[in-house]
Design a protein around this motif. Structure first.
Motif, PDB file in Angstrom:
ATOM      1  N   ARG A  45       0.822  -1.214   0.000  1.00 50.05           N
ATOM      2  CA  ARG A  45       0.000   0.000   0.000  1.00 50.05           C
ATOM      3  C   ARG A  45       0.855   1.262   0.000  1.00 50.05           C
ATOM      4  NH1 ARG A  45      -3.889   0.185   4.906  1.00 50.05           N
ATOM      5  NH2 ARG A  45      -1.883  -0.217   5.872  1.00 50.05           N
ATOM      6  N   GLU A  49       1.175   3.884  -3.190  1.00 49.91           N
ATOM      7  CA  GLU A  49       0.643   5.225  -2.990  1.00 49.91           C
ATOM      8  C   GLU A  49       1.714   6.291  -3.180  1.00 49.91           C
ATOM      9  OE1 GLU A  49      -1.897   5.812   0.332  1.00 49.91           O
ATOM     10  OE2 GLU A  49      -3.232   4.185  -0.293  1.00 49.91           O
ATOM     11  N   LYS A  50       2.943   6.001  -2.800  1.00 51.13           N
ATOM     12  CA  LYS A  50       4.031   6.950  -3.062  1.00 51.13           C
ATOM     13  C   LYS A  50       4.278   7.098  -4.558  1.00 51.13           C
ATOM     14  CE  LYS A  50       6.286   6.268   1.357  1.00 51.13           C
ATOM     15  NZ  LYS A  50       7.311   5.542   2.089  1.00 51.13           N
ATOM     16  N   ILE A  52       2.023   6.703  -6.967  1.00 51.62           N
ATOM     17  CA  ILE A  52       0.905   7.459  -7.546  1.00 51.62           C
ATOM     18  C   ILE A  52       1.056   8.947  -7.245  1.00 51.62           C
ATOM     19  CG2 ILE A  52      -1.594   7.830  -7.450  1.00 51.62           C
ATOM     20  CD1 ILE A  52      -1.889   4.805  -6.985  1.00 51.62           C
ATOM     21  N   THR A  53       1.499   9.272  -6.033  1.00 54.72           N
ATOM     22  CA  THR A  53       1.711  10.674  -5.682  1.00 54.72           C
ATOM     23  C   THR A  53       2.787  11.297  -6.565  1.00 54.72           C
ATOM     24  OG1 THR A  53       1.076  10.218  -3.404  1.00 54.72           O
ATOM     25  CG2 THR A  53       2.312  12.240  -3.796  1.00 54.72           C
ATOM     26  N   TYR A  87      -6.654  10.628  -9.542  1.00 58.17           N
ATOM     27  CA  TYR A  87      -6.496  10.962  -8.135  1.00 58.17           C
ATOM     28  C   TYR A  87      -5.878  12.337  -7.927  1.00 58.17           C
ATOM     29  CZ  TYR A  87      -7.071   5.914  -7.834  1.00 58.17           C
ATOM     30  OH  TYR A  87      -7.535   4.634  -7.968  1.00 58.17           O
ATOM     31  N   GLY A  92      -3.893  11.319  -0.995  1.00 53.48           N
ATOM     32  CA  GLY A  92      -3.578  10.001  -0.468  1.00 53.48           C
ATOM     33  C   GLY A  92      -4.802   9.117  -0.394  1.00 53.48           C
ATOM     34  N   GLY A  93      -4.607   7.894   0.090  1.00 49.80           N
ATOM     35  CA  GLY A  93      -5.703   6.949   0.204  1.00 49.80           C
ATOM     36  C   GLY A  93      -6.154   6.430  -1.138  1.00 49.80           C
ATOM     37  N   TYR A  94      -5.208   6.059  -1.988  1.00 45.76           N
ATOM     38  CA  TYR A  94      -5.540   5.616  -3.344  1.00 45.76           C
ATOM     39  C   TYR A  94      -5.863   4.126  -3.403  1.00 45.76           C
ATOM     40  CZ  TYR A  94      -2.708   9.825  -4.004  1.00 45.76           C
ATOM     41  OH  TYR A  94      -2.177  11.083  -3.902  1.00 45.76           O
ATOM     42  N   THR A  95      -5.547   3.384  -2.350  1.00 48.18           N
ATOM     43  CA  THR A  95      -5.770   1.940  -2.363  1.00 48.18           C
ATOM     44  C   THR A  95      -6.713   1.535  -1.240  1.00 48.18           C
ATOM     45  OG1 THR A  95      -3.815   1.570  -0.998  1.00 48.18           O
ATOM     46  CG2 THR A  95      -3.527   1.404  -3.375  1.00 48.18           C
ATOM     47  N   LEU A 115      -7.138  -0.503  -6.325  1.00 52.23           N
ATOM     48  CA  LEU A 115      -7.123   0.937  -6.471  1.00 52.23           C
ATOM     49  C   LEU A 115      -8.546   1.445  -6.281  1.00 52.23           C
ATOM     50  CD1 LEU A 115      -4.778   1.239  -9.565  1.00 52.23           C
ATOM     51  CD2 LEU A 115      -4.194   1.602  -7.191  1.00 52.23           C
TER      52      LEU A 115
END
Length: 116
Positions: A45, A49-50, A52-53, A87, A92-95, A115
């Motif tokens: 996770r 998420e890092k 995706i950011t 997103y 945050g909180g993409y998953t 996702l």
């Protein structure tokens, strides 16, 4: 005791662990939902998420950073061009992790990670 320890070792060497996370990140980007053990899902996770950011800027440098982590051209392109723009307004909180069952062979807790 693992008080304030930063990550799960998952019973692997550091190189094996990084390869595992890279391959699982590629799998979740390709299919957007995978089933794995709960500790692996929780460790993945933060990794995804890092990424995706970092990919959310969408510029050339984002491509370079994501490709350095994934080493997969198709997944890098999909992440930067399709997934990360969805997103853009989210902090945050993409998953999402959903606990599913206990694996029969070794009684490991299983979970879906997807996702959002």
């Amino acid at each position: 005791m693992r008080h304030k320890h930063g990550y799960r070792k998952l019973g692997r060497t550091s190189s094996h662990r990084s390869a595992l996370l890279k391959n699982m990140a590629i799998a979740i980007i390709k299919s957007e939902k995978i089933e794995t053990t709960l500790p692996k899902a929780k460790e993945l996770r933060g990794y995804v998420e890092k990424l995706i950011t970092k990919a959310s800027t969408g510029d050339f440098n984002a491509h370079r950073v994501v490709f350095a982590a994934l080493q997969d051209k198709e997944c890098t392109k999909k992440l930067v061009d399709e997934i990360a723009p969805k997103y853009a307004d989210r902090n945050g909180g993409y998953t999402r992790i959903i606990k599913t069952r206990i694996r029969r062979g070794d009684a490991a807790p299983m979970a879906f990670i997807e996702l959002v």
